[in-house]
Design an enzyme around this catalytic site. Structure first.
Site, PDB file in Angstrom:
ATOM      1  N   HIS A  62       0.845  -1.200   0.000  1.00  0.00           N
ATOM      2  CA  HIS A  62       0.000   0.000   0.000  1.00  0.00           C
ATOM      3  C   HIS A  62       0.879   1.247   0.000  1.00  0.00           C
ATOM      4  O   HIS A  62       1.323   1.711   1.056  1.00  0.00           O
ATOM      5  CB  HIS A  62      -0.913  -0.018   1.236  1.00  0.00           C
ATOM      6  CG  HIS A  62      -1.938   1.058   1.255  1.00  0.00           C
ATOM      7  ND1 HIS A  62      -3.186   0.878   1.816  1.00  0.00           N
ATOM      8  CD2 HIS A  62      -1.927   2.337   0.803  1.00  0.00           C
ATOM      9  CE1 HIS A  62      -3.887   2.010   1.699  1.00  0.00           C
ATOM     10  NE2 HIS A  62      -3.122   2.900   1.097  1.00  0.00           N
ATOM     11  N   HIS A  64       1.569   5.232  -2.136  1.00  0.00           N
ATOM     12  CA  HIS A  64       1.089   6.251  -3.079  1.00  0.00           C
ATOM     13  C   HIS A  64       2.323   6.857  -3.749  1.00  0.00           C
ATOM     14  O   HIS A  64       3.149   7.456  -3.067  1.00  0.00           O
ATOM     15  CB  HIS A  64       0.304   7.332  -2.330  1.00  0.00           C
ATOM     16  CG  HIS A  64      -0.921   6.788  -1.643  1.00  0.00           C
ATOM     17  ND1 HIS A  64      -2.142   6.697  -2.261  1.00  0.00           N
ATOM     18  CD2 HIS A  64      -1.094   6.255  -0.406  1.00  0.00           C
ATOM     19  CE1 HIS A  64      -3.021   6.161  -1.425  1.00  0.00           C
ATOM     20  NE2 HIS A  64      -2.410   5.883  -0.288  1.00  0.00           N
ATOM     21  N   ARG A  66       2.105   8.882  -6.544  1.00  0.00           N
ATOM     22  CA  ARG A  66       1.718  10.229  -7.023  1.00  0.00           C
ATOM     23  C   ARG A  66       1.921  10.494  -8.511  1.00  0.00           C
ATOM     24  O   ARG A  66       1.688  11.613  -8.942  1.00  0.00           O
ATOM     25  CB  ARG A  66       2.464  11.313  -6.232  1.00  0.00           C
ATOM     26  CG  ARG A  66       2.249  11.257  -4.729  1.00  0.00           C
ATOM     27  CD  ARG A  66       0.843  11.665  -4.350  1.00  0.00           C
ATOM     28  NE  ARG A  66       0.683  11.815  -2.905  1.00  0.00           N
ATOM     29  CZ  ARG A  66      -0.244  11.204  -2.188  1.00  0.00           C
ATOM     30  NH1 ARG A  66      -1.130  10.400  -2.763  1.00  0.00           N
ATOM     31  NH2 ARG A  66      -0.327  11.404  -0.897  1.00  0.00           N
ATOM     32  N   HIS A 231      -5.449  -0.261   5.816  1.00  0.00           N
ATOM     33  CA  HIS A 231      -5.109   0.517   7.020  1.00  0.00           C
ATOM     34  C   HIS A 231      -6.085   0.389   8.204  1.00  0.00           C
ATOM     35  O   HIS A 231      -6.723   1.366   8.620  1.00  0.00           O
ATOM     36  CB  HIS A 231      -4.877   1.988   6.686  1.00  0.00           C
ATOM     37  CG  HIS A 231      -5.821   2.621   5.679  1.00  0.00           C
ATOM     38  ND1 HIS A 231      -7.184   2.613   5.809  1.00  0.00           N
ATOM     39  CD2 HIS A 231      -5.569   3.284   4.517  1.00  0.00           C
ATOM     40  CE1 HIS A 231      -7.733   3.255   4.796  1.00  0.00           C
ATOM     41  NE2 HIS A 231      -6.770   3.665   3.992  1.00  0.00           N
ATOM     42  N   ASP A 304       1.444   2.654   3.752  1.00  0.00           N
ATOM     43  CA  ASP A 304       0.540   3.733   3.309  1.00  0.00           C
ATOM     44  C   ASP A 304       1.359   4.995   3.040  1.00  0.00           C
ATOM     45  O   ASP A 304       0.942   6.119   3.382  1.00  0.00           O
ATOM     46  CB  ASP A 304      -0.585   3.995   4.322  1.00  0.00           C
ATOM     47  CG  ASP A 304      -1.740   4.793   3.703  1.00  0.00           C
ATOM     48  OD1 ASP A 304      -1.647   5.158   2.512  1.00  0.00           O
ATOM     49  OD2 ASP A 304      -2.724   5.049   4.412  1.00  0.00           O
TER      50      ASP A 304
HETATM   51  O1  DOR Z   1      -3.586   9.395   5.028  1.00  0.00           O
HETATM   52  C1  DOR Z   1      -3.924   9.048   3.907  1.00  0.00           C
HETATM   53  N1  DOR Z   1      -3.332   9.536   2.805  1.00  0.00           N
HETATM   54  N2  DOR Z   1      -4.939   8.170   3.768  1.00  0.00           N
HETATM   55  C2  DOR Z   1      -5.451   7.842   2.563  1.00  0.00           C
HETATM   56  O2  DOR Z   1      -6.357   7.042   2.516  1.00  0.00           O
HETATM   57  C3  DOR Z   1      -4.924   8.485   1.333  1.00  0.00           C
HETATM   58  C4  DOR Z   1      -3.556   8.956   1.523  1.00  0.00           C
HETATM   59  C5  DOR Z   1      -3.084   9.875   0.419  1.00  0.00           C
HETATM   60  O3  DOR Z   1      -3.241   9.522  -0.759  1.00  0.00           O
HETATM   61  O4  DOR Z   1      -2.493  10.913   0.721  1.00  0.00           O
END
Ligand code: DOR
Length: 449
Positions: A62, A64, A66, A231, A304
């Protein structure tokens, strides 16, 4: 591709139930051999890893990254470099980019990037993550999506979620659910409790997560589909997943280091790195998360990793976007807050960080068996060090752990037989003195910090 021989380490490979001092030879991108006193032969780089743990490369299910859309915060390339720095050799990238990863060509775009580690795309459940129209799941799966998620937002409409579970089960891929009832979370920014009252910040009750977890478990039961809860942060969610598992449902879940290393009391510092969604919870929730990790209710630890720019985070707590970076501190936080504290054994930590997330996603990572992909993480479990902002390789620096002392540090990351990260001076060529040299290096680093 060079042959690499890792000598003198303690190999922990949960997939083969191994915990043994044994040498490991990597050749042609594969694990070639295990054995006592192996010799690499000509052209082999022999590395002394005495006193260190040799584990399957970590799998962060998990993150991100970007890209496309916010390349100022992270790119697939910079995120992969940061992952390698954290001992991670495979990541699953969330589709909440701009635009969202909701077509086969966007899935191919993610896969087309040349990266030091493996990057697997997760595709959106609904077009533009709007929660209305399902994506073409079969096409996305054929293009290489390993799972589906609208993460960042929940799928509000239960009928849409039900259909999503039906379709995803036809292609055999899990739905990763961001469980949040938006009516209950409202405009909240931190966990509801005494800490939110004293901090004067708008609260998010645990029920905002638990109501959604319960709904999705019910839908997983009626469809028989694979549901993975992202999460998990509350005691009630752990309990719901535990019961679903007892009932034999195909439900799995993950938590993140901030949900077992921090409490909502920490949020009273108003450090905007601590604004995350779901929010950091109470001490009682943290205790339940730790039990869930130990007893097998929670299947994986994921970071995350959510990079945000300095400008966006240097605002009042309420105005900051949720998220913290996490790939580079994933292993040290797990070692410090779960293994050092005696909550779980090292082998279980590696299962949670590698073997089990690989198996949830159905990707060929997470084990060191002879013949498997040569993805290896070597770390010193006893190395205490202070996290510094300049140490991060991620493009963003929104970590609340800057300034903390953590125990455990990655010294070598190998992805498909290639060294993709090497701690300067710690992964020494074979001379039998690696452990002493690392101790010396650790002392030097702490003097300079
Ligand atoms: O804290 C978070 N940031 N929770 C999420 O579900 C998305 C993530 C984000 O993409 O910044």
């Amino acid at each position: 591709m060079r042959r690499i021989l890792l000598k003198g380490g303690r190999v922990i490979d949960p997939a083969t139930r191994t915990d043994d001092h044994v040498d490991v030879l990597l050749d042609g991108g594969r694990v070639a051999e295990w054995g006592d006193d192996l010799e690499g032969g000509e052209g082999t780089r022999t590395i002394d890893v005495t006193g260190a743990i040799v584990a399957p490369g970590l799998v962060d299910m998990h993150v991100h990254l970007r890209e496309p859309g916010r390349e100022d915060e992270e790119t697939i390339e910079s995120g992969s470099v940061a992952a390698a720095h954290g001992g991670i050799t495979a990541v699953a990238a969330m589709p909440n980019t701009t635009p969202a990863i909701d077509t086969a060509s966007w899935v191919q775009f993610v896969r087309s990037k040349r990266t030091p580690i493996a990057v697997y795309p997760i595709a959106a459940i609904t077009l533009a993550r709007e929660g209305k129209t399902l994506t073409e799941m079969a096409e996305l799966s054929d293009a290489g999506a390993v799972a589906f998620s609208d993460d960042g937002s929940p799928v509000v409409n239960p009928s849409v979620m039900r259909r999503a579970l039906e379709y995803s089960s036809m292609v055999g891929r899990p739905i990763i659910s961001h469980c949040e009832d938006l009516e209950l979370s409202g405009r909240g920014v931190m966990n509801e409790g005494l800490a939110s009252t004293t901090a004067g910040l708008r609260p998010i009750p645990a029920a905002a997560e638990e109501v959604a977890v319960a709904r999705d478990i019910i839908l997983a039961r009626t469809t028989g589909a694979k549901l993975h809860v992202a999460h998990v942060s509350t005691r009630g969610s752990v309990e719901l997943v535990r019961r679903a598992k007892e009932d034999g449902l195909a439900v799995t879940c993950e938590t993140c280091p901030h949900y077992f290393a921090l409490t909502d009391d920490d949020v009273r510092s108003y450090d905007t790195s601590l604004r995350v969604n779901p929010p950091i919870r109470s001490a009682a929730d943290v205790a339940a998360i730790r039990i869930g990790l130990a007893d097998g209710t929670i299947d994986a630890i994921a970071s995350d990793h959510a990079p945000h720019s300095l400008e966006e985070k240097q605002v009042e707590f309420d105005a900051a976007p949720p998220g913290m970076i996490g790939m580079e501190t994933l292993l040290p936080l797990t070692l410090t807050y779960l293994v050092q504290s005696g909550t779980i054994a090292l082998e279980r930590a590696i299962e949670l960080l590698s073997t089990d997330p690989a198996s949830i996603l159905g990707i060929p990572h997470g084990n060191l068996e002879v013949g498997s992909r040569a993805d290896v993480t070597v770390f010193d479990p006893d190395w205490a060090w202070e996290v510094e902002e300049s140490w991060f390789r991620s493009k963003s620096k929104n970590s609340p752990f800057i300034g903390r002392t953590l125990t455990g540090r990655v010294i070598l990351t190998i992805s498909e037989g290639e060294i993709v990260f090497e701690e300067d001076g710690a992964a020494t060529d074979d001379d039998g003195e690696a452990a002493e040299k690392r101790e010396h290096l650790a002392r030097e680093l702490s003097l300079h910090s």
